[in-house]
Design a protein around this motif. Structure first.
Motif, PDB file in Angstrom:
ATOM      1  N   LEU A 263      49.552  43.098  25.265  1.00  0.00           N
ATOM      2  CA  LEU A 263      48.226  42.717  24.780  1.00  0.00           C
ATOM      3  C   LEU A 263      47.771  41.407  25.398  1.00  0.00           C
ATOM      4  CD1 LEU A 263      45.856  43.281  22.877  1.00  0.00           C
ATOM      5  CD2 LEU A 263      47.101  42.052  21.087  1.00  0.00           C
ATOM      6  N   PHE A 264      48.660  40.410  25.424  1.00  0.00           N
ATOM      7  CA  PHE A 264      48.281  39.099  25.965  1.00  0.00           C
ATOM      8  C   PHE A 264      47.925  39.185  27.446  1.00  0.00           C
ATOM      9  CE2 PHE A 264      49.187  35.064  28.062  1.00  0.00           C
ATOM     10  CZ  PHE A 264      48.401  34.206  27.303  1.00  0.00           C
ATOM     11  N   LYS A 265      48.720  39.902  28.227  1.00  0.00           N
ATOM     12  CA  LYS A 265      48.447  40.032  29.662  1.00  0.00           C
ATOM     13  C   LYS A 265      47.089  40.673  29.910  1.00  0.00           C
ATOM     14  CE  LYS A 265      53.263  40.263  31.221  1.00  0.00           C
ATOM     15  NZ  LYS A 265      54.337  41.160  31.736  1.00  0.00           N
ATOM     16  N   SER A 266      46.780  41.674  29.106  1.00  0.00           N
ATOM     17  CA  SER A 266      45.496  42.368  29.250  1.00  0.00           C
ATOM     18  C   SER A 266      44.335  41.434  28.926  1.00  0.00           C
ATOM     19  CB  SER A 266      45.466  43.592  28.336  1.00  0.00           C
ATOM     20  OG  SER A 266      44.219  44.218  28.372  1.00  0.00           O
ATOM     21  N   LEU A 267      44.454  40.717  27.797  1.00  0.00           N
ATOM     22  CA  LEU A 267      43.390  39.803  27.386  1.00  0.00           C
ATOM     23  C   LEU A 267      43.269  38.623  28.336  1.00  0.00           C
ATOM     24  CD1 LEU A 267      44.000  39.735  23.509  1.00  0.00           C
ATOM     25  CD2 LEU A 267      42.336  41.101  24.784  1.00  0.00           C
ATOM     26  N   TRP A 268      44.400  38.132  28.837  1.00  0.00           N
ATOM     27  CA  TRP A 268      44.380  37.012  29.782  1.00  0.00           C
ATOM     28  C   TRP A 268      43.697  37.407  31.088  1.00  0.00           C
ATOM     29  CZ3 TRP A 268      44.772  31.968  29.910  1.00  0.00           C
ATOM     30  CH2 TRP A 268      44.960  31.339  31.140  1.00  0.00           C
ATOM     31  N   LYS A 269      43.981  38.595  31.563  1.00  0.00           N
ATOM     32  CA  LYS A 269      43.358  39.092  32.792  1.00  0.00           C
ATOM     33  C   LYS A 269      41.841  39.136  32.633  1.00  0.00           C
ATOM     34  CE  LYS A 269      43.478  42.962  36.060  1.00  0.00           C
ATOM     35  NZ  LYS A 269      44.039  44.309  36.338  1.00  0.00           N
ATOM     36  N   MET A 270      41.378  39.579  31.474  1.00  0.00           N
ATOM     37  CA  MET A 270      39.941  39.649  31.231  1.00  0.00           C
ATOM     38  C   MET A 270      39.340  38.252  31.125  1.00  0.00           C
ATOM     39  SD  MET A 270      37.830  42.101  28.649  1.00  0.00           S
ATOM     40  CE  MET A 270      38.474  41.448  27.129  1.00  0.00           C
ATOM     41  N   PHE A 271      40.058  37.321  30.497  1.00  0.00           N
ATOM     42  CA  PHE A 271      39.578  35.945  30.385  1.00  0.00           C
ATOM     43  C   PHE A 271      39.425  35.302  31.762  1.00  0.00           C
ATOM     44  CE2 PHE A 271      40.676  31.372  29.958  1.00  0.00           C
ATOM     45  CZ  PHE A 271      39.562  30.969  29.240  1.00  0.00           C
ATOM     46  N   VAL A 272      40.388  35.528  32.627  1.00  0.00           N
ATOM     47  CA  VAL A 272      40.333  34.990  33.990  1.00  0.00           C
ATOM     48  C   VAL A 272      39.134  35.566  34.735  1.00  0.00           C
ATOM     49  CG1 VAL A 272      41.514  34.933  36.225  1.00  0.00           C
ATOM     50  CG2 VAL A 272      42.797  34.497  34.121  1.00  0.00           C
ATOM     51  N   LYS A 273      38.892  36.853  34.564  1.00  0.00           N
ATOM     52  CA  LYS A 273      37.733  37.471  35.194  1.00  0.00           C
ATOM     53  C   LYS A 273      36.432  36.869  34.656  1.00  0.00           C
ATOM     54  CE  LYS A 273      39.294  42.100  36.548  1.00  0.00           C
ATOM     55  NZ  LYS A 273      39.065  43.552  36.338  1.00  0.00           N
ATOM     56  N   ALA A 274      36.424  36.562  33.369  1.00  0.00           N
ATOM     57  CA  ALA A 274      35.214  36.038  32.747  1.00  0.00           C
ATOM     58  C   ALA A 274      34.855  34.646  33.230  1.00  0.00           C
ATOM     59  CB  ALA A 274      35.374  36.026  31.233  1.00  0.00           C
ATOM     60  N   GLY A 275      35.843  33.807  33.480  1.00  0.00           N
ATOM     61  CA  GLY A 275      35.482  32.424  33.770  1.00  0.00           C
ATOM     62  C   GLY A 275      36.441  31.628  34.613  1.00  0.00           C
TER      63      GLY A 275
END
Length: 512
Positions: free
Chosen positions: A333-345
């Motif tokens: 879960l964390f890896k998935s959410l972190w990947k999206m956060f990096v893409k966001a900003g």
């Protein structure tokens, strides 16, 4: 009846704005108010120039939908009925699509003028220091993402400035240590309701405000008043939330917040998770998720038939199963959410392409091709309000698109520029506020610690619930983090400067 109520609310909004402008005029000789007028007016004209260059604004699919509904007095509850209500009020005041941007520019200018003039007066000890603070904070409010979202129909632009206003009002209470009057209590309560309701991840704000009131102490606000204010806000928030949920008619909005997590967890599940997967499958199509591992979670959610018709009980069991899988596979879960956060900003795209999905120039946006005849954007835009209107047409399409690309920090081929790398980067302000938080913890400045935690809690909640990698979800935290970090850094520099002066004077006395 509904239209009459909306006209009354619209008249109230105009009255509040005119009252504020009148107050500035009659107090114009006061030095702080004079600074407020100069800063607010300057900000207004700068943003109006940008609006004229990119007329009729940076409209995209969601905000065009809200505008289209607002033009016939519908509220679009998916984006919270506050969004539709705000655009209706704007259209009643200035009845053209760009009237929304003009009202947003006016309100944000009043907020910027108020915030910067008050902060500079609180922290500056000389005219030179006051001017430096005003320039620093003024430049922050002109960062490209803030300009672009104030000139769009998205709620996050206006929302961010309301949150900033609340934060600064609390700092003023903290620094002045004066008893809060009824007028200010109402304003703070109103802003708290707006911030905690308009975006669901702001639900926690009333609780943090109550803690901050307790820290301020009875000389500023009594515990009884603080608690009564808190309960009134909670009751109003609950009522507004119920109304909006009834208008939506189901739990699909909150369901969308779980899609990034649920897709990654389902893809990494095994036979031991059969019971949880069965419950999840009653709400979303598990097989579809497994068969499309490379599909964006937002696209999975929007695919027809993936989200099933479900009951309240099935939704409850779905959420329970999601929680069980999250606890079982926290790393996934964390890896998935972190990947999206990096893409966001992160400020950097993959293969030098625009991947931040900031709803400005990518495939999710209609902003640049609004006038390309035959596109979905063109058809959608010309279905809003009157089909033929000179106010809906760009003065110069090429200039408009280039200004949007410039503010976004990309060219027409979506290649990133240094503007995007620096200004569309969430890691910079969030790192700064964490450093300032550590400093205030060491100094045991508990009010500022809680205030910064209030801002940063939003980052954690958006990180956990964002349905897609959009920069705009973090915009209010971005603005407030930069402003608070700047205030703390300026405060430290001024203290060091004063200490150096004192040491210098002490040395001179010893020499003499």
């Amino acid at each position: 009846m509904r239209n009459t109520i909306l006209e009354i609310i619209s008249a109230l909004l105009i009255y509040i704005i005119l009252k504020k402008l009148h107050s500035l005029y009659i107090n114009r000789k006061n030095s702080k108010v004079k600074d407020e007028i100069i800063i607010g007016t300057s900000y207004f004209f700068i943003l109006m120039i940008f609006l004229l260059l990119m007329w009729p604004g940076a409209w995209s699919n969601d905000d065009i939908t809200i505008l289209k509904n607002a033009s016939v007095y519908n509220f679009t509850p998916w984006h919270h009925f506050f969004s539709g209500l705000f655009q209706i009020l704007c259209l009643q005041t200035i009845p053209i699509p760009s009237g929304v941007m003009i009202i947003q520019i006016l309100i944000s200018s009043l907020i910027v003028g108020y915030c910067i003039s008050n902060v500079s007066a609180l922290y500056g000890k000389s005219k030179k220091q006051i001017r430096i603070i005003q320039v620093v904070l003024g430049l922050i409010t002109l960062f490209p993402p803030l300009i672009l979202y104030i000139l769009s129909g998205f709620r996050m632009g206006m929302y961010s400035y309301f949150e900033l206003l609340l934060i600064i009002k609390l700092i003023i209470l903290y620094k002045e240590k004066k008893e809060i009057n009824f007028d200010e209590l109402i304003k703070i309560s109103f802003l708290t309701i707006i911030i905690s309701c308009w975006r669901t991840e702001g639900f926690y704000y009333p609780f943090f405000i109550l803690i901050l009131y307790f820290i301020l102490g009875k000389k500023v606000i009594s515990k009884k008043t603080a608690i009564i204010s808190f309960f009134i806000i909670i009751v109003v928030n609950f009522s507004i939330g119920k109304i909006n949920n009834l208008m939506i008619g189901n739990n699909d909005y909150s369901l969308s917040a779980t899609m990034e997590g649920i897709t990654s967890l389902v893809e990494n599940s095994d036979e031991t998770d059969k019971e949880e997967l069965e419950e999840i499958n009653k709400v979303v199509d598990v097989e579809f998720i497994k068969n499309n591992p490379d599909m964006l979670s937002e696209d999975v959610y929007k695919t027809i038939g993936v989200v099933r018709d479900y009951t309240e009980e099935e939704y409850f069991n779905y959420m329970k199963s999601y929680a069980k899988l999250a606890l079982k596979y926290p790393d996934v879960l964390f890896k998935s959410l972190w990947k999206m956060f990096v893409k966001a900003g992160s400020g950097f795209g993959e293969n030098s392409k625009q991947t931040t999905h900031n709803m400005v120039v990518n495939n999710y946006s209609f902003a640049p091709d609004l006038y390309e005849i035959g596109t979905n954007a063109w058809r959608m835009w010309n279905g809003v309000t009157s089909r033929v209107s000179k106010y809906k047409v760009a003065f110069n399409t090429e200039i408009r698109n280039n200004v949007i690309y410039f503010l976004n920090g990309s060219d027409s081929g979506k290649n990133l520029t240094i503007i995007h790398n620096i200004f569309w980067n969430l890691f910079i302000p969030f790192t700064l506020i964490l450093i300032c938080l550590a400093y205030k913890l060491i100094k045991k400045d508990w009010f500022m610690v809680i205030l910064m935690l209030t801002i940063f809690t939003r980052v954690l909640l958006v990180f956990a619930t964002a349905p897609a990698p959009y920069f705009m979800y973090y915009l209010s935290a971005y603005l407030c983090s930069y402003i608070i970090a700047a205030i703390v850094i300026i405060e430290v520099i001024i203290k060091l400067f004063d200490r150096c002066l004192m040491l210098g004077e002490g040395t001179s006395e010893k020499i003499i």
